[in-house]
Design a protein around this motif. Structure first.
Motif, PDB file in Angstrom:
ATOM      1  N   LEU A   3       0.870  -1.174   0.000  1.00 15.92           N
ATOM      2  CA  LEU A   3       0.000   0.000   0.000  1.00 15.92           C
ATOM      3  C   LEU A   3       0.906   1.223   0.000  1.00 15.92           C
ATOM      4  N   ASP A   4       0.978   1.900  -1.146  1.00  9.58           N
ATOM      5  CA  ASP A   4       1.840   3.076  -1.287  1.00  9.58           C
ATOM      6  C   ASP A   4       1.003   4.229  -1.814  1.00  9.58           C
ATOM      7  N   MET A   5       0.734   5.177  -0.940  1.00  7.71           N
ATOM      8  CA  MET A   5      -0.003   6.388  -1.302  1.00  7.71           C
ATOM      9  C   MET A   5       0.818   7.613  -0.927  1.00  7.71           C
ATOM     10  N   SER A   6       2.129   7.475  -0.994  1.00 10.79           N
ATOM     11  CA  SER A   6       3.025   8.557  -0.599  1.00 10.79           C
ATOM     12  C   SER A   6       2.961   9.720  -1.584  1.00 10.79           C
ATOM     13  N   HIS A   7       3.418  10.885  -1.115  1.00  7.69           N
ATOM     14  CA  HIS A   7       3.539  12.092  -1.947  1.00  7.69           C
ATOM     15  C   HIS A   7       2.211  12.517  -2.567  1.00  7.69           C
ATOM     16  N   ASN A   8       1.174  12.577  -1.756  1.00  3.96           N
ATOM     17  CA  ASN A   8      -0.126  13.071  -2.177  1.00  3.96           C
ATOM     18  C   ASN A   8      -0.561  14.143  -1.182  1.00  3.96           C
ATOM     19  N   SER A   9      -1.838  14.436  -1.141  1.00  7.13           N
ATOM     20  CA  SER A   9      -2.373  15.409  -0.186  1.00  7.13           C
ATOM     21  C   SER A   9      -3.468  14.773   0.659  1.00  7.13           C
ATOM     22  N   LEU A  10      -3.235  13.543   1.079  1.00 12.56           N
ATOM     23  CA  LEU A  10      -4.195  12.882   1.953  1.00 12.56           C
ATOM     24  C   LEU A  10      -4.127  13.538   3.323  1.00 12.56           C
ATOM     25  N   ASN A  11      -5.285  13.713   3.963  1.00 12.05           N
ATOM     26  CA  ASN A  11      -5.305  14.349   5.278  1.00 12.05           C
ATOM     27  C   ASN A  11      -6.127  13.507   6.239  1.00 12.05           C
ATOM     28  N   GLY A  12      -6.236  13.988   7.470  1.00  6.00           N
ATOM     29  CA  GLY A  12      -6.931  13.229   8.497  1.00  6.00           C
ATOM     30  C   GLY A  12      -5.976  12.251   9.151  1.00  6.00           C
ATOM     31  N   SER A  13      -6.535  11.262   9.803  1.00  6.37           N
ATOM     32  CA  SER A  13      -5.705  10.287  10.515  1.00  6.37           C
ATOM     33  C   SER A  13      -5.661   8.970   9.753  1.00  6.37           C
ATOM     34  N   ILE A  14      -4.750   8.125  10.169  1.00  2.98           N
ATOM     35  CA  ILE A  14      -4.662   6.775   9.616  1.00  2.98           C
ATOM     36  C   ILE A  14      -5.675   5.922  10.382  1.00  2.98           C
ATOM     37  N   PRO A  15      -6.637   5.330   9.692  1.00  7.26           N
ATOM     38  CA  PRO A  15      -7.659   4.534  10.388  1.00  7.26           C
ATOM     39  C   PRO A  15      -7.046   3.302  11.064  1.00  7.26           C
ATOM     40  N   SER A  16      -7.529   2.986  12.247  1.00  2.00           N
ATOM     41  CA  SER A  16      -7.020   1.808  12.948  1.00  2.00           C
ATOM     42  C   SER A  16      -7.350   0.523  12.202  1.00  2.00           C
ATOM     43  N   GLN A  17      -8.371   0.566  11.347  1.00  2.00           N
ATOM     44  CA  GLN A  17      -8.774  -0.607  10.585  1.00  2.00           C
ATOM     45  C   GLN A  17      -7.661  -1.096   9.653  1.00  2.00           C
ATOM     46  N   ILE A  18      -6.654  -0.286   9.425  1.00  2.00           N
ATOM     47  CA  ILE A  18      -5.527  -0.689   8.578  1.00  2.00           C
ATOM     48  C   ILE A  18      -4.865  -1.956   9.143  1.00  2.00           C
ATOM     49  N   GLY A  19      -5.053  -2.186  10.426  1.00  2.00           N
ATOM     50  CA  GLY A  19      -4.477  -3.358  11.084  1.00  2.00           C
ATOM     51  C   GLY A  19      -5.047  -4.684  10.607  1.00  2.00           C
ATOM     52  N   VAL A  20      -6.166  -4.678   9.859  1.00  2.00           N
ATOM     53  CA  VAL A  20      -6.731  -5.934   9.362  1.00  2.00           C
ATOM     54  C   VAL A  20      -6.000  -6.443   8.121  1.00  2.00           C
ATOM     55  N   LEU A  21      -5.093  -5.652   7.589  1.00  2.00           N
ATOM     56  CA  LEU A  21      -4.359  -6.055   6.380  1.00  2.00           C
ATOM     57  C   LEU A  21      -3.237  -7.030   6.758  1.00  2.00           C
ATOM     58  N   SER A  22      -3.614  -8.245   7.070  1.00  2.28           N
ATOM     59  CA  SER A  22      -2.671  -9.227   7.618  1.00  2.28           C
ATOM     60  C   SER A  22      -1.577  -9.641   6.645  1.00  2.28           C
ATOM     61  N   LYS A  23      -1.758  -9.438   5.355  1.00  2.89           N
ATOM     62  CA  LYS A  23      -0.737  -9.811   4.365  1.00  2.89           C
ATOM     63  C   LYS A  23       0.136  -8.628   3.961  1.00  2.89           C
ATOM     64  N   LEU A  24      -0.135  -7.462   4.526  1.00  2.00           N
ATOM     65  CA  LEU A  24       0.604  -6.247   4.163  1.00  2.00           C
ATOM     66  C   LEU A  24       2.066  -6.361   4.585  1.00  2.00           C
ATOM     67  N   THR A  25       2.973  -6.134   3.634  1.00  2.00           N
ATOM     68  CA  THR A  25       4.404  -6.166   3.939  1.00  2.00           C
ATOM     69  C   THR A  25       5.071  -4.823   3.671  1.00  2.00           C
ATOM     70  N   HIS A  26       4.464  -3.974   2.835  1.00  5.03           N
ATOM     71  CA  HIS A  26       5.035  -2.672   2.490  1.00  5.03           C
ATOM     72  C   HIS A  26       3.960  -1.595   2.628  1.00  5.03           C
ATOM     73  N   LEU A  27       4.247  -0.609   3.451  1.00  2.31           N
ATOM     74  CA  LEU A  27       3.315   0.491   3.694  1.00  2.31           C
ATOM     75  C   LEU A  27       4.070   1.805   3.560  1.00  2.31           C
ATOM     76  N   ASP A  28       3.576   2.693   2.704  1.00  2.00           N
ATOM     77  CA  ASP A  28       4.186   4.015   2.574  1.00  2.00           C
ATOM     78  C   ASP A  28       3.081   5.055   2.459  1.00  2.00           C
ATOM     79  N   LEU A  29       2.923   5.837   3.518  1.00  2.00           N
ATOM     80  CA  LEU A  29       1.961   6.936   3.556  1.00  2.00           C
ATOM     81  C   LEU A  29       2.688   8.258   3.782  1.00  2.00           C
ATOM     82  N   SER A  30       3.976   8.264   3.510  1.00  2.00           N
ATOM     83  CA  SER A  30       4.793   9.445   3.790  1.00  2.00           C
ATOM     84  C   SER A  30       4.443  10.600   2.858  1.00  2.00           C
ATOM     85  N   TYR A  31       4.817  11.791   3.288  1.00  2.00           N
ATOM     86  CA  TYR A  31       4.656  13.018   2.519  1.00  2.00           C
ATOM     87  C   TYR A  31       3.214  13.242   2.076  1.00  2.00           C
TER      88      TYR A  31
END
Length: 183
Positions: free
Chosen positions: A114-142
Motif C-alpha cells: 500500500l503506497d499512497m506517498s507524496h499526495n495530499s491525503l489528510n486526516g488520521s490513519i484509520p485503525s482498521q488498517i491493522g486488518v491487512l494481515s498480508k501487508l508487507t510494504h506500507l508508505d503513507l509518507s509526505y
C-alpha cells in the motif's frame, strides 16, 4: 518366494510407470493452475475502492477515471495477484486529496503493498488498517496526515514502511520509535 512369469512382470512395470505419469501430470496441472479469486471477492474489492474514490475531492476522482466496473486489476495504480485479487495499491505522487477514513480495508484481504506517498491525503490513519494481515510494504509518507499512528500497525509483519512527515501527537512516541523508515 513368489515367482512371476516373464510376461507379467513387464506389464506390471508398464502399469506402474503409467500410473506415475498420470499422477505427475495431474499434480503439475494442479500446481500450475492459479486459484481464481471469487467474483464475490472481486466485486467486494472493487466496491470498497470505488466507495473510497467517491469520498475523495473531485479532482482526485478525475485522476482515478479508469476506476470503473468490477475489475480493479485494470485500474490505475492497482495490481492483482495470479488469482485476480487486489494485491498492490500504488498511487504515489498522483495528486490525491481526501482521507483514508472510508477505505474499507477489510474488503481488501490480499493487499501486500500500500503506497499512497507524496499526495495530499489528510486526516488520521484509520485503525482498521491493522486488518491487512498480508501487508508487507506500507508508505503513507509526505501527505498531510495527522494524529496518532494506530497501534494496530504494530501487529502487521511489515518488511518496509514509511510514515515520515506525519504530524502526530504524543501517542506517536508510545507506539513507534521516531525512526519511521525500516528496510
Amino acid at each position: 518366494m513368489v515367482l512371476i512369469s516373464p510376461t507379467v512382470q513387464p506389464m506390471k512395470l508398464l502399469s506402474f510407470w503409467l500410473l506415475l505419469l498420470v499422477m505427475a501430470t495431474s499434480l503439475h496441472s494442479t500446481a500450475a493452475s492459479p486459484v481464481i479469486a471469487s467474483p464475490i471477492l472481486q466485486r467486494r474489492e472493487a466496491n470498497a475502492l470505488l466507495k473510497w474514490k467517491g469520498s475523495l475531492h473531485n479532482q482526485s476522482q478525475t485522476l482515478l477515471s479508469s476506476w470503473a466496473g468490477n475489475s480493479p486489476c485494470n485500474w490505475l495504480g492497482i495490481a492483482c495477484d495470479q488469482s485476480g485479487s487486489v494485491s498492490n495499491i500504488n498511487l504515489t505522487d498522483i495528486g490525491l486529496s481526501g482521507t483514508l477514513q472510508t477505505l474499507n480495508f477489510s474488503s481488501l484481504p490480499n493487499i501486500r503493498t500500500l503506497d499512497m506517498s507524496h499526495n495530499s491525503l489528510n486526516g488520521s490513519i484509520p485503525s482498521q488498517i491493522g486488518v491487512l494481515s498480508k501487508l508487507t510494504h506500507l508508505d503513507l509518507s509526505y501527505n498531510h496526515l495527522s494524529g496518532p499512528i494506530p497501534s494496530e500497525i504494530t501487529q502487521l509483519f511489515l518488511v518496509a514502511y514509511s510514515l515520515s512527515q506525519i504530524k502526530t501527537n504524543s501517542l506517536f512516541n508510545s507506539v513507534f520509535e521516531l525512526e519511521s523508515e525500516v528496510t
